[in-house]
Design an enzyme around this catalytic site. Structure first.
Site, mmCIF file in Angstrom:
data_model
loop_
_atom_site.group_PDB
_atom_site.id
_atom_site.type_symbol
_atom_site.label_atom_id
_atom_site.label_comp_id
_atom_site.label_asym_id
_atom_site.label_seq_id
_atom_site.Cartn_x
_atom_site.Cartn_y
_atom_site.Cartn_z
ATOM 1 N N CYS A 97 15.564 22.551 -66.289
ATOM 2 C CA CYS A 97 14.042 22.453 -64.658
ATOM 3 C C CYS A 97 13.226 22.004 -64.800
ATOM 4 C CB CYS A 97 13.593 24.166 -65.010
ATOM 5 S SG CYS A 97 14.917 25.608 -65.516
ATOM 6 N N HIS A 126 3.748 24.883 -36.375
ATOM 7 C CA HIS A 126 4.054 23.765 -35.538
ATOM 8 C C HIS A 126 3.573 23.177 -35.948
ATOM 9 C CE1 HIS A 126 6.599 21.712 -32.412
ATOM 10 N NE2 HIS A 126 5.627 21.343 -32.485
ATOM 11 N N CYS A 141 15.052 24.285 -70.309
ATOM 12 C CA CYS A 141 14.255 24.872 -69.141
ATOM 13 C C CYS A 141 13.126 23.602 -69.161
ATOM 14 C CB CYS A 141 13.268 26.075 -68.687
ATOM 15 S SG CYS A 141 12.771 25.726 -67.015
ATOM 16 N N GLU A 163 9.392 26.054 -39.209
ATOM 17 C CA GLU A 163 9.345 27.339 -37.705
ATOM 18 C C GLU A 163 10.322 27.452 -37.322
ATOM 19 O OE1 GLU A 163 7.432 25.885 -33.964
ATOM 20 O OE2 GLU A 163 7.693 23.319 -35.079
ATOM 21 N N GLU A 169 22.796 17.974 -58.165
ATOM 22 C CA GLU A 169 21.571 17.591 -58.942
ATOM 23 C C GLU A 169 21.027 16.372 -59.483
ATOM 24 O OE1 GLU A 169 18.912 21.828 -59.156
ATOM 25 O OE2 GLU A 169 20.029 20.402 -61.293
ATOM 26 N N LYS A 217 14.440 17.545 -65.457
ATOM 27 C CA LYS A 217 15.112 17.299 -64.373
ATOM 28 C C LYS A 217 14.492 17.536 -62.850
ATOM 29 C CE LYS A 217 16.801 20.879 -62.045
ATOM 30 N NZ LYS A 217 17.167 22.388 -61.601
ATOM 31 N N TYR A 223 25.863 23.126 -59.952
ATOM 32 C CA TYR A 223 23.980 22.364 -59.235
ATOM 33 C C TYR A 223 23.769 21.125 -60.134
ATOM 34 C CZ TYR A 223 21.576 25.531 -63.332
ATOM 35 O OH TYR A 223 21.503 25.758 -65.187
#
Length: 450
Positions: A48, A435, A43, A440, A181, A51, A177
């Site tokens: 992670c 908002h 990682c 939302e 990625e 990356k 993934y």
């Protein structure tokens, strides 16, 4: 005199191993840990963290383009790969030091070198035999490169983080993934990028509609997606690579990267010496308490090949340390774990896919919203956002939430808390939205689309 040199010896200083070691040490256990590559494991070093830094770097090209719609006009931007590498390496070195300090502050002895099992309570490292009441294997996974002609020309994601120069073109093979990625990373940094996958559609196991939407968005950005495509061999000619496929013919490129899966890193650990059972994929088989077939040897994280996510490994390390040395009885809840693919756009998800929900429940409602993000009303950028919510009509409970769009990971993390708490659709409906935000939309979906 103590019966063992250590209460706990951890093999592998990745996220899970470090968490278990430092917590056990903090609880008063005598702990040691061994690492033969880099502190922090995959990682921190080749996963992670670097990356995500590369994802940030690759997105600036699009940001510069979008800025013009807001009145910002900048000279033609210049990207310097060597500067990105230098700054990335500096940050990784800093994190390596933090991990080591965390261990030492909790009384954990750190061994630099490759550790192997010498028996149920024995570890061999640097020519020394060390005894331990318990041994934890947390050696993670390692990229798998298939045995095809020319595979010596292939790099994995590990090497992609240290390329001496950025290629002009790249072929990425894989449908998980990591492949998705890196396709976005390379494209954003100006590389002509082709993604090859042998199946109908990448990201198997994710929601089918979201997968199709992401493929559409990636193609729109300029990534060449080749599905149902096999690679037979790779040749090198005139300084470039020839990727040979019976389905599409030969693709000429400057770089070939395979992201065709990772395998548990169990080779050469001496597991057979200690009678540790492995499954057909070479992963250590463990029970609910992370014990292997040998009761003094435990395993957590990717080496068990169950749910291969860094936060899961750290949660398992936390549970194990508490159970063994803090008089607790903890188990990791593997349901409704949120995750995100840092593709471009991001794909965040928590809970059941539509396919899974329809298999498990008889009365499923689907809520969806597809729209252009407010930001892009001025940029001319054609990127869309897709949000999807899956509800059990009989109980009103939200079963799954999925999003493909900017900051999906940040948004889905909060929604993961709601699903963990058992939120119903009525709870989402009663929540006032912020908002104007994309998020939302999740509290304003009033009518089911299916």
């Amino acid at each position: 005199m103590a019966e063992f040199d250590y209460d706990l010896f951890v093999i592998g200083a990745g996220s899970g191993g470090v968490r278990a070691a430092r917590m056990a040490g903090g609880f008063g256990a005598k702990v040691a840990i061994a690492e033969d590559r880099y502190m922090g494991g995959t990682c921190v070093n080749v996963g992670c963290i670097p990356k995500k830094l590369f994802v940030y770097a690759s997105h600036f090209a699009e940001d510069f383009h979008d800025a013009a719609g807001y009145g910002w006009h900048v000279p033609e931007p210049v990207f310097k790969w060597d500067e990105l590498l230098k700054n990335k390496n500096k940050e990784i070195n800093r994190l390596n030091g933090i991990y080591k300090n965390l261990l030492e502050r909790n009384g954990v002895r750190v061994f630099d070198g490759r550790a192997e099992l010498g028996g149920p309570n024995s570890v061999l490292i640097n020519g020394e035999s060390i005894s331990a009441q318990r041994i934890l294997v947390a050696t993670g996974g390692w990229p798998h490169i298939p045995d095809i002609p020319g595979n010596q020309h292939i790099i994995s994601s590990n090497e992609a983080f240290f390329l001496e120069a950025l290629p002009k073109s790249a072929v990425i093979v894989g449908g998980g993934y990591i492949a998705v990625e890196f396709a976005g990373i390379f494209l954003g940094l100006g590389v002509d990028t082709t993604l090859v996958y042998r199946g109908d559609l990448f990201l198997r196991g994710f929601d089918g509609e979201m997968r199709g939407f992401l493929a559409e968005q990636m193609r729109q950005k300029g990534i060449n997606l080749l599905f149902n495509t096999r690679i037979d061999s790779i040749d090198r000619q005139n300084g470039r690579y020839l990727v040979n496929s019976p389905d599409t013919g030969t693709i000429t490129t400057d770089l070939v990267m395979y992201a065709t899966g990772r395998r548990p890193n169990t080779n050469g650990l001496g597991l057979e010496t200690a009678g540790v059972e492995l499954n057909g994929k070479g992963a250590i088989v463990v029970d609910a308490k992370y014990r292997s077939s040998n009761p003094s040897i435990y395993a957590i994280g990717d080496v068990t090949d169950r749910m291969n996510l860094t936060p899961v490994a750290t949660a398992e390390g936390t549970a194990l340390a508490n159970n063994l040395y803090n008089n607790q009885s903890r188990r990791v809840d593997y349901r409704d774990i949120p995750t995100c693919i840092f593709s471009q756009p991001n794909l965040g998800t928590v809970g059941l896919t539509e396919e899974q929900a329809r298999q498990e429940y008889t009365n499923v409602e689907i809520y969806k919203s597809r729209f252009t993000n407010l930001k892009h009303t001025l940029t001319g950028n054609s990127e869309k956002t897709l949000m999807k919510m899956i509800v059990d009509r009989d109980t009103d409970r939200v079963l799954g939430v999925h999003m493909a769009g900017a900051d999906a990971g940040e948004i889905i993390q909060g929604i993961g808390i709601a699903l963990k708490a058992g939120a119903t659709k009525a709870v989402f409906d009663a929540t006032i939205g912020i908002h104007p935000t994309a998020a939302e939309e999740f509290v304003t979906m009033r009518e089911p689309t299916e």
